[in-house]
Design an enzyme around this catalytic site. Structure first.
Site: not given
Ligand code: 5RP
Length: 295
Positions: A203
């Site tokens: 991610k």
């Molecule tokens: C926090 C995360 C969250 O799941 C991620 O940031 C996704 O959320 P957003 O779209 O609100 O940023 O991994 O550490």
């Protein structure tokens, strides 16, 4: 060992030569075992190779975030409209009915809060509990360049090793330290390191300049976080650009559950991710759905 002063930016990204997916639909996953592939195929739709994940794990370090005060009321009803749920085991057990039958990417790190150093995490879920919960994947942060970089990498390595033993993929979340620049160089480094240590998918945040180099330089699928709440039109445009530049979908939180209409937002995101609609087309769809539901 490469000399530090000999590390240069990559040049040959092979834009016209996509990764070979002829043996398995997902980039970089052809040589995994059956169970690993089956779980990846729950997370990523085999017909599109992409996913819309709903992230609501924010409470594990920042408490009752706006929109997540009552997960049972705001998130559980959205399950039908997303491909995947991403959350902690506490939120899952206490607020999500098991009947939703959605794959879960389980947040498996803990140990920090917004009041302390974010990169100082630990593995907070044992593999047997992830199996007990039927997790489709596990997730933890790699904080490249942060104070506890080494520890965060060790956490993800542990998940990858134990997950691989049982056919459970690991998503490495490229976490950003408080003072770090969010640019292609940083995320290119972080996502590539995550893939090289064995994460089955990664991610990242989207960056306006050079995002395509991040996806090309990462041999496994990348999903993007949404980040801070944006106007819906901008969030959908960001999702479109990310997918257009090689992302395998989104793992969004605040831009969904803080939207004026989270259900419409998930439907519009799915149109971008799975149907190739543009940001503008998806925004029109969002507005139509929003109006219909308000009427
Ligand atoms: C926090 C995360 C969250 O799941 C991620 O940031 C996704 O959320 P957003 O779209 O609100 O940023 O991994 O550490």
């Amino acid at each position: 060992m490469a000399d530090l002063d000999d590390i240069k930016d990559g040049k040959d990204w092979g834009r016209d030569r996509p990764a070979d997916t002829s043996r398995f639909f997902l980039k970089g996953a052809a040589h995994h075992d059956w169970g690993m592939k089956a779980r990846l195929a729950q997370i990523f739709r085999p017909d599109t190779g992409r996913t819309v994940m709903l992230a609501f794990d924010h409470g594990y370090f920042q408490g009752p975030t706006t929109g997540l005060e009552r997960i049972d009321l705001t998130i559980a009803p959205l399950a039908a409209h997303t491909d995947v749920l991403m959350c902690t085991r506490g939120a899952l057990r206490s607020t999500i009915p098991p009947e939703v039958k959605k794959p879960v990417v389980l947040r498996c790190s803990a140990g920090n809060s917004v009041l302390t150093e974010l990169s100082n995490e630990l593995v907070g879920v044992e593999i047997d509990d992830a199996i007990r919960l039927g997790a489709a994947a596990m997730a933890a942060q790699v904080y490249i360049g942060a104070e506890y970089e080494h520890k965060s990498i060790a956490n993800v390595v542990k998940l990858i090793d134990t997950g691989t033993r049982y056919g459970i993929p690991t998503m490495a979340v490229t976490g950003v330290g408080k003072d770090m620049a969010r640019d292609a160089r940083y995320f290119g480094l972080a996502t590539r390191i995550a893939a090289e240590i064995g994460a089955q998918f990664v991610k990242s945040y989207y960056v306006d300049e050079g995002f395509e180099r991040i996806t090309l330089g990462c041999p496994v699928p990348i999903v993007i976080a949404g980040g801070k709440k944006l106007p819906e039109r901008d969030a959908l445009e960001m999702a479109y650009r990310a997918v257009d530049q090689g992302a395998a979908g989104v793992d969004m939180g605040r831009n969904v559950f803080q939207s004026t209409d989270p259900e419409a937002m998930l439907t519009a995101l799915a149109a971008v991710v799975h149907e190739g609609r543009t940001g503008a087309e998806a925004y029109t769809m969002f507005r139509d759905l929003e109006r219909r539901q308000a009427a």
